[in-house]
Design a protein around this motif. Sequence first.
Motif, short mmCIF file in Angstrom:
data_model
loop_
_atom_site.label_atom_id
_atom_site.label_comp_id
_atom_site.label_asym_id
_atom_site.label_seq_id
_atom_site.Cartn_x
_atom_site.Cartn_y
_atom_site.Cartn_z
N VAL A 18 0.85 -1.19 0.00
CA VAL A 18 0.00 0.00 0.00
C VAL A 18 0.89 1.24 0.00
O VAL A 18 2.00 1.22 0.52
CB VAL A 18 -0.94 0.05 1.22
CG1 VAL A 18 -1.90 -1.12 1.21
CG2 VAL A 18 -0.16 0.07 2.51
N LEU A 25 -2.58 10.22 7.57
CA LEU A 25 -3.00 9.21 8.54
C LEU A 25 -2.65 9.58 9.98
O LEU A 25 -3.42 9.36 10.89
CB LEU A 25 -2.26 7.89 8.26
CG LEU A 25 -2.79 6.90 7.26
CD1 LEU A 25 -1.85 5.70 7.21
CD2 LEU A 25 -4.19 6.45 7.64
N PHE A 64 -1.07 -2.12 11.09
CA PHE A 64 -2.48 -1.75 10.89
C PHE A 64 -2.65 -0.60 9.91
O PHE A 64 -3.77 -0.26 9.56
CB PHE A 64 -3.19 -1.49 12.22
CG PHE A 64 -2.50 -0.52 13.15
CD1 PHE A 64 -2.46 0.82 12.89
CD2 PHE A 64 -1.88 -1.00 14.30
CE1 PHE A 64 -1.84 1.70 13.75
CE2 PHE A 64 -1.25 -0.13 15.18
CZ PHE A 64 -1.22 1.23 14.91
N HIS A 65 -1.54 -0.03 9.45
CA HIS A 65 -1.63 0.96 8.38
C HIS A 65 -1.63 0.29 7.00
O HIS A 65 -1.84 0.96 5.99
CB HIS A 65 -0.48 1.96 8.47
CG HIS A 65 -0.51 2.78 9.72
ND1 HIS A 65 0.52 2.81 10.62
CD2 HIS A 65 -1.48 3.58 10.23
CE1 HIS A 65 0.21 3.60 11.63
NE2 HIS A 65 -1.00 4.07 11.43
N THR A 66 -1.33 -1.00 6.96
CA THR A 66 -1.23 -1.68 5.66
C THR A 66 -2.29 -2.76 5.47
O THR A 66 -2.47 -3.23 4.36
CB THR A 66 0.15 -2.34 5.49
OG1 THR A 66 0.25 -3.42 6.43
CG2 THR A 66 1.28 -1.36 5.72
N VAL A 67 -2.93 -3.18 6.56
CA VAL A 67 -3.93 -4.25 6.47
C VAL A 67 -5.19 -3.78 7.18
O VAL A 67 -5.13 -3.45 8.37
CB VAL A 67 -3.43 -5.54 7.16
CG1 VAL A 67 -4.43 -6.67 6.94
CG2 VAL A 67 -2.06 -5.93 6.67
N ASP A 68 -6.31 -3.76 6.46
CA ASP A 68 -7.51 -3.27 7.15
C ASP A 68 -8.05 -4.33 8.11
O ASP A 68 -7.68 -5.51 8.05
CB ASP A 68 -8.56 -2.77 6.16
CG ASP A 68 -9.21 -3.88 5.36
OD1 ASP A 68 -9.49 -4.95 5.92
OD2 ASP A 68 -9.45 -3.66 4.16
N GLU A 69 -8.88 -3.87 9.02
CA GLU A 69 -9.33 -4.72 10.12
C GLU A 69 -10.04 -5.97 9.63
O GLU A 69 -9.83 -7.07 10.17
CB GLU A 69 -10.26 -3.90 11.03
CG GLU A 69 -10.67 -4.64 12.28
CD GLU A 69 -11.40 -3.73 13.27
OE1 GLU A 69 -11.43 -2.51 13.05
OE2 GLU A 69 -11.92 -4.27 14.25
N ASP A 70 -10.87 -5.84 8.59
CA ASP A 70 -11.59 -7.01 8.09
C ASP A 70 -10.62 -8.05 7.56
O ASP A 70 -10.77 -9.25 7.82
CB ASP A 70 -12.57 -6.60 6.98
CG ASP A 70 -13.76 -5.85 7.54
OD1 ASP A 70 -13.96 -5.92 8.78
OD2 ASP A 70 -14.45 -5.18 6.76
N PRO B 36 -6.55 1.41 15.03
CA PRO B 36 -7.98 1.04 15.00
C PRO B 36 -8.44 0.20 16.19
O PRO B 36 -9.61 -0.16 16.25
CB PRO B 36 -8.08 0.21 13.71
CG PRO B 36 -6.73 -0.42 13.59
CD PRO B 36 -5.74 0.54 14.18
#
Lengths: 153, 140
Positions: A18, A25, A64-70, B36
């Motif tokens: 990404v 951010l 967590f800046h490169t992989v979303d939570e889902d 998050p």
Amino acid sequence: MDRKLKIDDVQDLRFPPVEIVPERLVSPPLYARAIGSEEQAYYSTDAALAAGLRGRPSPGLAFFHTVDEDALTEVIGVVYGRTLAAGAESEFGVMATERDTVIGQTYVEEAYRRPGKDGTMRQFLVLTTEFRLKETDELVSRSRITFIEKETE
Amino acid sequence: MNTAHDAAIGEQIPGRSFGPVTRMDFIRFSAATADPNRVHIEEDVAKAAGLPSVIGSGGIVGGVMSDVVTAWAGLGTIRRVSGKITFPLFPGTTVVVTGEVTGREERDGAVTLEVKVQATDENATPLGENTYWLELPAPG
């Protein structure tokens, strides 16, 4: 929440790279206030330039800046607030400023089982995230975080 | 107090205390880092995770340690860090950071530090510890 780490399915998994401009951010001055830092380069671009930097330094970037939570939950089974992070290590190259464009990528470095001190099996998943300056491909940071969960079935 | 260039093995670097940390600090840090994880902000999420209240990100403890190191040695001097968080950071905690020089090589300016964070409670609860490998710029 009954999902568990999916260590059998994720060996050699690489999430897509990404592109990130940190200032979109993260916030250097807010970061500095939250940790009580007096480092003026976080608060002021003028102070950063006077210190010989190219701009305000970006707070550390993370997986967590490169992989979303889902994706984190669905693909590897990490659930925020439930999955324990058992340790971390990072190496650093050049310093990224908030206005640099960096390329981040996260991959599964190791996924394995071994018994804990009480004899019950535990699952370990080591996630590594690299950030590089887009312009020069120089390494900004490479961080490894180990997630651990007790095996229940 | 010696500078980073002059410090000997066994020498303590300037530490600092921070806190008491507040829920607002946790929110500020999560917003600042785009973290998050809601366990740092939402009481219900923290309690569902078995915690008595929200907890601060491990990045706060790590960030305070790194800030002590760079306040002493300079921004951009940390080449590698390894460590762990040993106890959750709860609201109301005041932390104390200490650090000691544990290794150095004169030839290339490499310095190793052990840094610890403890709460100021009666047990001096250890919250985290990191080992830092620094590369100092040439003096002058």
